[in-house]
Design an enzyme around this catalytic site. Structure first.
Site, short mmCIF file in Angstrom:
data_model
loop_
_atom_site.label_atom_id
_atom_site.label_comp_id
_atom_site.label_asym_id
_atom_site.label_seq_id
_atom_site.Cartn_x
_atom_site.Cartn_y
_atom_site.Cartn_z
N ARG A 121 0.84 -1.18 -0.07
CA ARG A 121 0.04 -0.09 0.02
C ARG A 121 0.80 1.17 0.09
NH1 ARG A 121 -5.02 1.42 4.33
NH2 ARG A 121 -3.11 0.98 5.79
N ASP A 167 -3.78 3.12 14.51
CA ASP A 167 -2.76 3.83 13.26
C ASP A 167 -3.35 5.18 13.09
OD1 ASP A 167 -5.04 3.28 11.86
OD2 ASP A 167 -4.23 1.64 10.59
#
Length: 543
Positions: free
Chosen positions: A178, A458
C-alpha cells in the site's frame, strides 16, 4: 537529524532530481535509473494529481455549504452495464485472512511467515514516513522478494537477540503493497524543483526494483490503493500503472490492485472505480476506520450528522451496514473480491477474562463478515489469524464467495448517510484525547503503529478521535451523557489532566514528544477550519 542533510543534483543522469536527505539505504535504492524512472512518473502525472486534489477541495466546499453526496447521474450507464472485471490471478483467488502492518524488517518477516493468506505491507497509515523508515521498508521488501531478508533483534540483558528468517517461498503470505495516498507529498525528493507525490514515490520505487521479479513468480506485483474519492482518481491510478508496465516492459494488466473504499464520496462510485480499473482490479476493501473518519470530515458542518463516540460506531450502525452490504453486492456483480475490515484487537496476555471479551468481539465481527458474503478479512496481530481463519473456513469452503450476489440488498443515498444513534461519555471523550496525543507523539518519533489499551492504533483510528474532538467542539449544543457541556473548558481539562493520567512517559512510544503532541492537538482542535489530515502538519516535523 536536520531537515535538509544533503542536496544532490543528478543532472542529466536522473533528469534534475534532487534528494534532500541522506541515508545509508539511498545508494542501493535511489540509483540514477531509479530516479529517472521516478522523474518520469512525476512529469507525466503530477499536474493531474494536483487537479484531482483541487476537485476534492471543491467537493468538500459543497458539503460544507450543506450539500450531500449522491450517486452520479453522468455515470448511470456504467452502473447499469453488464461488464465484469478481468479474471483474477491464481495467487489472489483466496484471500480469506490478510494481515497488515508497517514495513520494518521484523514485521515483514513475521507477516510473510504468519500463516495469513496475504500481507499488506503498509507505507501509509501504519508507517510514520521518516526518510529512514521509507528506505528501510523498500530495502526490506526488496530483500524479502529476493529471499535474502533476515533480522536479528538487539541483545538484551546479556542474551543474544532473536534471529528472524523467512520461511520457504511457498509457505509465505502473498505480498501486497500500500503506497501513501494522493494527498501526501514526499518532501525528500524534488523533481525540477517540485516536491514529488508520495504515492508515485512509494509505488514507483517498489515497482522499479521488484516488478519483474514478482511477475516471474506469478505474484503481480499487487497493490492496495488508499483513500480514493472518485472514479477520476481511479482512472489516474490506472494510467499510472499502464505507464509503469510500459516502462518496465511488462504485459498490460500485470499490476493488480485492490482499492480501499475508505472515503464517503467513494462509496457512491464503487461501480465506477471498478470500471476505471477493470483490466487490473482484484477487489474492494471495507476500510472502515478511515471510512468513519471520512464520514466525520465530510459532514463536519452538518449538525444532524454528528457521530457518537467512536466505540459506539460499529459495523452494526445502519450507515456502516449499508456500506458493507452494497460493497459486497457491487463487487460480486462485477467478479471482484469484497474484502472485510480490520480487527484492531491485540491479545491481552495477563488478563484471561479481558482477553476473552476482546476475542469475542473479533469472533462476532468476522462471523458477521463471512455471513454477509465477504471474501476475506483483515487482522492487525498474528495471534488473531487462526481465529479469523477458522471462522472463514467453516463458512466459506471455497476460495471466495462470489456466488453470494446479495441481490436482495437495496441501498439508497439516505441509507449511506443515515445518522447514528449513541452518546458521548466522559470516558469516551477523554479516550479520544489520549489516543490522539499518544499516537501523534509516537508518530512524530517515527512509529506509525501503536498499541494503546489493547488496540492497535494507526493513523486512521487516530483521525477518528481527532476529527470527533474538533467537530464536537465546533458544534453548538452538544453534551456528554452526564449532562456536561462539550466546550473548550472540557477539552482543556482533558489536556491538562492527561500527563498525570499517562504516568511514566519513558515507558510510552514517543514519550519524549508528549508535550509537542499535546500542543499540536490543542492548536488543531481550536482551529476554525478542520485540518484535512493529521499527518499533513505532523509531516513537517519529521526528519
Amino acid at each position: 537529524m536536520s531537515a535538509v542533510l544533503e542536496t544532490r543534483d543528478f543532472g542529466s543522469e536522473a533528469g534534475g532530481v534532487e534528494l534532500r536527505a541522506a541515508h545509508p539505504e539511498a545508494g542501493a535504492l535511489l540509483t540514477p535509473p531509479a530516479l529517472a524512472f521516478l522523474a518520469g512518473l512525476h512529469r507525466r502525472f503530477e499536474a493531474r494529481r494536483r487537479a484531482r486534489l483541487a476537485a476534492r477541495r471543491e467537493r468538500q466546499a459543497f458539503f460544507d455549504a450543506g450539500g450531500l453526496p449522491d450517486f452520479r447521474a453522468d455515470t448511470a450507464a456504467i452502473r447499469a452495464g453488464a461488464w465484469r472485471v478481468a479474471p483474477l490471478p491464481a495467487a489472489l483467488q483466496d484471500r480469506r485472512v490478510e494481515i497488515t502492518g508497517p514495513t520494518d524488517p521484523k514485521m515483514v518477516i513475521n507477516a510473510l511467515n504468519s500463516g495469513a493468506s496475504c500481507y499488506m505491507a503498509d507505507f501509509e497509515d501504519s508507517t510514520a514516513p521518516t526518510w529512514g523508515n521509507l528506505l528501510a521498508g523498500q530495502r526490506a521488501l526488496r530483500e524479502a522478494i529476493a529471499g535474502t531478508l533476515e533480522y536479528t533483534a538487539p541483545a538484551s540483558n546479556g542474551a543474544p537477540g532473536k534471529h528472524y528468517a523467512l520461511k520457504p517461498y511457498a509457505e509465505q503470505a502473498v505480498l501486497l503493497v500500500r503506497p501513501r495516498g494522493w494527498h501526501l507529498d514526499e518532501k525528500h525528493v524534488l523533481v525540477d524543483g517540485e516536491v514529488m507525490s508520495a504515492s508515485l514515490f512509494d509505488l514507483g520505487l517498489f515497482a522499479f526494483h521488484n516488478a519483474r521479479a514478482l511477475a516471474t513468480k506469478d505474484r503481480g506485483p499487487y497493490f492496495y490503493l488508499p483513500k480514493l474519492q472518485s472514479m477520476e482518481e481511479a482512472q489516474l491510478w490506472n494510467d499510472v500503472l499502464d505507464h509503469v508496465e510500459a516502462e518496465l516492459q511488462l504485459p498490460g494488466g500485470q499490476l493488480k490492485v485492490t482499492v480501499l473504499i475508505e472515503t464517503l464520496p467513494a462509496v457512491f462510485e464503487m461501480d465506477e472505480i471498478l470500471h476505471a480499473l477493470r483490466s487490473r482490479i482484484a477487489g474492494l476493501n471495507c476500510g472502515r476506520w478511515d471510512y468513519v473518519f471520512s464520514y466525520i470530515k465530510t459532514f463536519r458542518r452538518h449538525r444532524d450528522k454528528v457521530l457518537p463516540e467512536r466505540g459506539q460506531v460499529t459495523m452494526t450502525q445502519p450507515f456502516l451496514r449499508a456500506y458493507s452490504e452494497l460493497l459486497i453486492q457491487t463487487c460480486h456483480k462485477r467478479g471482484a473480491h469484497a474484502m472485510g475490515g480490520m480487527a484492531a484487537q491485540i491479545p491481552i496476555s495477563n488478563d484471561e477474562a479481558a482477553n476473552e471479551v476482546a476475542l469475542a468481539k473479533v469472533r462476532a465481527d468476522k462471523l458477521r463478515e463471512v455471513t454477509a458474503g465477504h471474501d476475506g478479512t483483515w487482522v492487525a496481530h498474528p495471534a488473531l489469524i487462526p481465529l479469523a481463519k477458522q471462522i472463514f473456513d467453516e463458512r466459506m469452503p471455497g476460495a471466495n464467495q462470489h456466488d453470494v450476489r446479495r441481490e436482495e440488498v437495496i441501498v439508497t443515498r439516505d441509507d449511506l448517510i443515515k445518522p447514528s444513534i449513541g452518546s458521548i461519555t466522559r470516558a469516551g471523550y477523554e479516550g479520544n484525547v489520549e489516543v490522539c496525543v499518544r499516537y501523534l507523539a509516537a508518530w512524530l518519533d517515527g512509529n506509525g503503529c501503536v498499541p494503546i489499551h489493547w488496540l492497535m492504533e494507526d493513523a486512521a483510528t487516530a483521525e477518528i478521535a481527532r476529527t470527533q474532538l474538533w467537530q464536537w467542539l465546533h458544534t453548538d449544543g452538544l453534551h456528554l451523557d452526564d449532562g456536561s457541556e462539550v466546550d473548550l473548558a472540557l477539552f482543556e481539562r482533558a489536556l491538562i489532566n492527561l500527563p498525570t493520567k499517562l504516568g511514566d512517559r519513558s515507558k510510552l512510544p514517543g514519550g519524549s514528544r508528549i508535550n509537542e503532541a499535546i500542543g499540536m492537538l490543542d492548536r488543531l482542535t481550536h482551529a476554525d477550519t478542520l485540518e484535512e489530515f493529521l499527518t499533513l502538519p505532523a509531516y513537517a516535523r519529521l526528519d
